[in-house]
Write a protein that holds these residues in place. Sequence first.
Motif, PDB file in Angstrom:
ATOM      1  N   SER A  47     -21.967 -15.835  15.096  1.00 57.32           N
ATOM      2  CA  SER A  47     -21.491 -17.146  14.874  1.00 57.32           C
ATOM      3  C   SER A  47     -20.674 -17.428  16.172  1.00 57.32           C
ATOM      4  CB  SER A  47     -20.578 -17.493  13.739  1.00 57.32           C
ATOM      5  OG  SER A  47     -19.511 -16.472  13.647  1.00 57.32           O
ATOM      6  N   GLY A  48     -20.441 -18.673  16.633  1.00 61.44           N
ATOM      7  CA  GLY A  48     -19.834 -19.126  17.745  1.00 61.44           C
ATOM      8  C   GLY A  48     -20.420 -18.348  18.988  1.00 61.44           C
ATOM      9  N   ALA A  49     -21.846 -18.597  19.321  1.00 57.98           N
ATOM     10  CA  ALA A  49     -22.500 -18.053  20.400  1.00 57.98           C
ATOM     11  C   ALA A  49     -22.881 -19.143  21.135  1.00 57.98           C
ATOM     12  CB  ALA A  49     -23.742 -17.357  19.740  1.00 57.98           C
ATOM     13  N   SER A  50     -22.815 -18.830  22.428  1.00 59.28           N
ATOM     14  CA  SER A  50     -23.842 -19.631  23.290  1.00 59.28           C
ATOM     15  C   SER A  50     -25.228 -19.402  23.135  1.00 59.28           C
ATOM     16  CB  SER A  50     -22.969 -19.121  24.880  1.00 59.28           C
ATOM     17  OG  SER A  50     -21.779 -19.247  24.883  1.00 59.28           O
ATOM     18  N   ALA A  51     -25.868 -20.070  23.997  1.00 61.37           N
ATOM     19  CA  ALA A  51     -27.411 -19.638  23.843  1.00 61.37           C
ATOM     20  C   ALA A  51     -27.514 -18.311  24.295  1.00 61.37           C
ATOM     21  CB  ALA A  51     -28.258 -20.651  24.562  1.00 61.37           C
ATOM     22  N   MET A  52     -27.892 -17.327  23.711  1.00 58.47           N
ATOM     23  CA  MET A  52     -27.989 -15.720  24.059  1.00 58.47           C
ATOM     24  C   MET A  52     -29.667 -15.644  24.188  1.00 58.47           C
ATOM     25  SD  MET A  52     -25.002 -14.863  23.712  1.00 58.47           S
ATOM     26  CE  MET A  52     -25.124 -13.180  24.184  1.00 58.47           C
ATOM     27  N   THR A  53     -29.846 -14.558  25.035  1.00 55.30           N
ATOM     28  CA  THR A  53     -31.415 -14.321  24.982  1.00 55.30           C
ATOM     29  C   THR A  53     -31.424 -12.669  24.666  1.00 55.30           C
ATOM     30  OG1 THR A  53     -30.874 -13.610  27.744  1.00 55.30           O
ATOM     31  CG2 THR A  53     -32.018 -15.922  26.932  1.00 55.30           C
ATOM     32  N   ALA A  54     -30.233 -11.980  24.906  1.00 51.87           N
ATOM     33  CA  ALA A  54     -30.259 -10.533  24.378  1.00 51.87           C
ATOM     34  C   ALA A  54     -29.101  -9.849  23.926  1.00 51.87           C
ATOM     35  CB  ALA A  54     -30.762  -9.627  25.966  1.00 51.87           C
ATOM     36  N   LEU A  55     -29.310  -9.024  23.099  1.00 45.58           N
ATOM     37  CA  LEU A  55     -28.186  -8.163  22.669  1.00 45.58           C
ATOM     38  C   LEU A  55     -28.713  -6.871  22.390  1.00 45.58           C
ATOM     39  CD1 LEU A  55     -25.687  -8.361  20.491  1.00 45.58           C
ATOM     40  CD2 LEU A  55     -27.098  -8.840  18.582  1.00 45.58           C
ATOM     41  N   GLN A  56     -27.604  -6.012  22.724  1.00 45.92           N
ATOM     42  CA  GLN A  56     -27.808  -4.480  22.694  1.00 45.92           C
ATOM     43  C   GLN A  56     -26.509  -4.110  21.953  1.00 45.92           C
ATOM     44  OE1 GLN A  56     -28.186  -2.233  26.236  1.00 45.92           O
ATOM     45  NE2 GLN A  56     -27.714  -0.296  25.072  1.00 45.92           N
ATOM     46  N   PHE A  57     -26.784  -3.195  20.635  1.00 45.39           N
ATOM     47  CA  PHE A  57     -25.577  -2.751  19.976  1.00 45.39           C
ATOM     48  C   PHE A  57     -25.963  -1.456  19.447  1.00 45.39           C
ATOM     49  CE2 PHE A  57     -27.845  -5.215  16.925  1.00 45.39           C
ATOM     50  CZ  PHE A  57     -27.992  -4.602  15.601  1.00 45.39           C
ATOM     51  N   ASN A  58     -24.949  -0.590  19.219  1.00 46.53           N
ATOM     52  CA  ASN A  58     -25.284   0.516  18.330  1.00 46.53           C
ATOM     53  C   ASN A  58     -24.773   0.682  17.126  1.00 46.53           C
ATOM     54  OD1 ASN A  58     -26.282   1.754  20.961  1.00 46.53           O
ATOM     55  ND2 ASN A  58     -24.218   2.510  21.476  1.00 46.53           N
ATOM     56  N   LEU A  59     -25.470   1.151  16.032  1.00 44.32           N
ATOM     57  CA  LEU A  59     -25.124   1.183  14.642  1.00 44.32           C
ATOM     58  C   LEU A  59     -25.013   2.450  14.039  1.00 44.32           C
ATOM     59  CD1 LEU A  59     -25.004  -0.538  12.128  1.00 44.32           C
ATOM     60  CD2 LEU A  59     -27.398  -0.270  11.780  1.00 44.32           C
ATOM     61  N   THR A  60     -23.820   2.743  13.582  1.00 43.97           N
ATOM     62  CA  THR A  60     -23.264   4.009  12.742  1.00 43.97           C
ATOM     63  C   THR A  60     -23.198   3.768  11.216  1.00 43.97           C
ATOM     64  OG1 THR A  60     -21.862   4.320  14.713  1.00 43.97           O
ATOM     65  CG2 THR A  60     -21.590   5.686  12.795  1.00 43.97           C
ATOM     66  N   LEU A  61     -24.058   4.400  10.555  1.00 46.13           N
ATOM     67  CA  LEU A  61     -24.104   4.255   9.026  1.00 46.13           C
ATOM     68  C   LEU A  61     -23.224   5.358   8.435  1.00 46.13           C
ATOM     69  CD1 LEU A  61     -27.892   3.499   8.827  1.00 46.13           C
ATOM     70  CD2 LEU A  61     -25.890   1.958   8.584  1.00 46.13           C
ATOM     71  N   PRO A  62     -22.464   5.124   7.388  1.00 44.84           N
ATOM     72  CA  PRO A  62     -21.915   6.031   6.561  1.00 44.84           C
ATOM     73  C   PRO A  62     -22.834   7.237   6.210  1.00 44.84           C
ATOM     74  CG  PRO A  62     -21.805   3.964   5.750  1.00 44.84           C
ATOM     75  CD  PRO A  62     -22.861   3.820   6.610  1.00 44.84           C
ATOM     76  N   GLU A  63     -22.269   8.441   5.873  1.00 45.30           N
ATOM     77  CA  GLU A  63     -22.860   9.595   5.407  1.00 45.30           C
ATOM     78  C   GLU A  63     -23.681   9.386   4.386  1.00 45.30           C
ATOM     79  OE1 GLU A  63     -23.756  13.436   6.225  1.00 45.30           O
ATOM     80  OE2 GLU A  63     -22.080  12.540   7.266  1.00 45.30           O
ATOM     81  N   GLY A  64     -25.055   9.591   4.118  1.00 44.54           N
ATOM     82  CA  GLY A  64     -25.963   9.513   3.234  1.00 44.54           C
ATOM     83  C   GLY A  64     -26.656   8.373   3.299  1.00 44.54           C
ATOM     84  N   VAL A  65     -26.363   7.306   4.206  1.00 39.11           N
ATOM     85  CA  VAL A  65     -27.004   5.945   4.457  1.00 39.11           C
ATOM     86  C   VAL A  65     -27.920   6.207   5.400  1.00 39.11           C
ATOM     87  CG1 VAL A  65     -26.858   3.557   4.344  1.00 39.11           C
ATOM     88  CG2 VAL A  65     -25.319   4.819   3.085  1.00 39.11           C
ATOM     89  N   THR A  66     -29.366   5.941   5.471  1.00 34.32           N
ATOM     90  CA  THR A  66     -30.167   5.968   6.413  1.00 34.32           C
ATOM     91  C   THR A  66     -30.928   4.453   6.661  1.00 34.32           C
ATOM     92  OG1 THR A  66     -31.886   6.799   5.291  1.00 34.32           O
ATOM     93  CG2 THR A  66     -30.326   8.311   6.415  1.00 34.32           C
ATOM     94  N   ILE A  67     -31.467   4.517   7.901  1.00 34.60           N
ATOM     95  CA  ILE A  67     -32.294   3.282   8.063  1.00 34.60           C
ATOM     96  C   ILE A  67     -33.857   3.720   7.485  1.00 34.60           C
ATOM     97  CG2 ILE A  67     -33.724   1.818   9.844  1.00 34.60           C
ATOM     98  CD1 ILE A  67     -31.212   2.041  11.557  1.00 34.60           C
ATOM     99  N   ALA A  68     -34.155   2.855   6.696  1.00 36.41           N
ATOM    100  CA  ALA A  68     -35.439   2.852   6.044  1.00 36.41           C
ATOM    101  C   ALA A  68     -36.502   2.955   7.146  1.00 36.41           C
ATOM    102  CB  ALA A  68     -35.646   1.854   4.896  1.00 36.41           C
ATOM    103  N   ASP A  69     -37.797   3.413   6.729  1.00 34.85           N
ATOM    104  CA  ASP A  69     -38.907   3.380   7.582  1.00 34.85           C
ATOM    105  C   ASP A  69     -39.568   1.982   7.598  1.00 34.85           C
ATOM    106  OD1 ASP A  69     -38.519   5.801   8.254  1.00 34.85           O
ATOM    107  OD2 ASP A  69     -39.771   6.593   6.836  1.00 34.85           O
ATOM    108  N   ASP A  70     -39.406   0.946   6.820  1.00 30.26           N
ATOM    109  CA  ASP A  70     -39.924  -0.269   6.398  1.00 30.26           C
ATOM    110  C   ASP A  70     -39.680  -0.867   7.855  1.00 30.26           C
ATOM    111  OD1 ASP A  70     -39.959   0.483   4.224  1.00 30.26           O
ATOM    112  OD2 ASP A  70     -38.418  -0.623   3.227  1.00 30.26           O
ATOM    113  N   ASP A  71     -40.560  -2.047   7.975  1.00 36.91           N
ATOM    114  CA  ASP A  71     -40.438  -2.834   9.163  1.00 36.91           C
ATOM    115  C   ASP A  71     -39.296  -3.546   9.125  1.00 36.91           C
ATOM    116  OD1 ASP A  71     -43.116  -2.290  10.399  1.00 36.91           O
ATOM    117  OD2 ASP A  71     -44.030  -3.799   9.241  1.00 36.91           O
TER     118      ASP A  71
END
Length: 190
Positions: A47-71
């Motif tokens: 929210s509060g964004a100007s017109a953005m074209t790109a975003l790069q971020f790093n995600l840290t998940l809690p212990e025992g939570v993983t990104i699923a293999d789904d699309d």
Amino acid sequence: MELKRIAKTLLTAAFAVVAYQSTAQNLTVQNLQSAAGKKAMLTVNLSGASAMTALQFNLTLPEGVTIADDDMPFGSAVADHTLNVQPLISGDRMFVVYSMNLNTFNDGDLLHIPVTIGNDATTGEGSLSVVRMSTTEAVSQTCEDVAFTVTINSSVLSGDINGDGVVDVSDYIGIANYILGQTQEGFNEE
């Protein structure tokens, strides 16, 4: 004459600073409630964004939570962008959302990240650290790091088909879509 040259130099520098001034954005990650052994959806909003074209971020998940293999389904704000997700040595994931055609995105849902809650997962904190946000003019935008909580419930709440820990109108809409054969991402049939 020297004074005019100095004034011109200062004025030019002031315009350059304004042109490349960073603007703060508000990036949020919705807290998540789910049960161990289930899949859920982590939602990233802007929210509060100007017109953005790109975003790069790093995600840290809690212990025992993983990104699923789904699309990874995009949110409505970045539907015409490309997504690249890479594992980091730390175990975090780096997300890059960009458009080669300089398509822009503004406020709204950016990403819906499918996660798997491990059987041994416990309630914990996660974080999203923005590396870079850019506009069409290559102006860098800033955003504070975002903390979120993944709460592990001992059981799933009956009727909470999207796994957010509450039964509300979004669950009823999901059930209606399910009946019509349009199952939404993260639908919990249990």
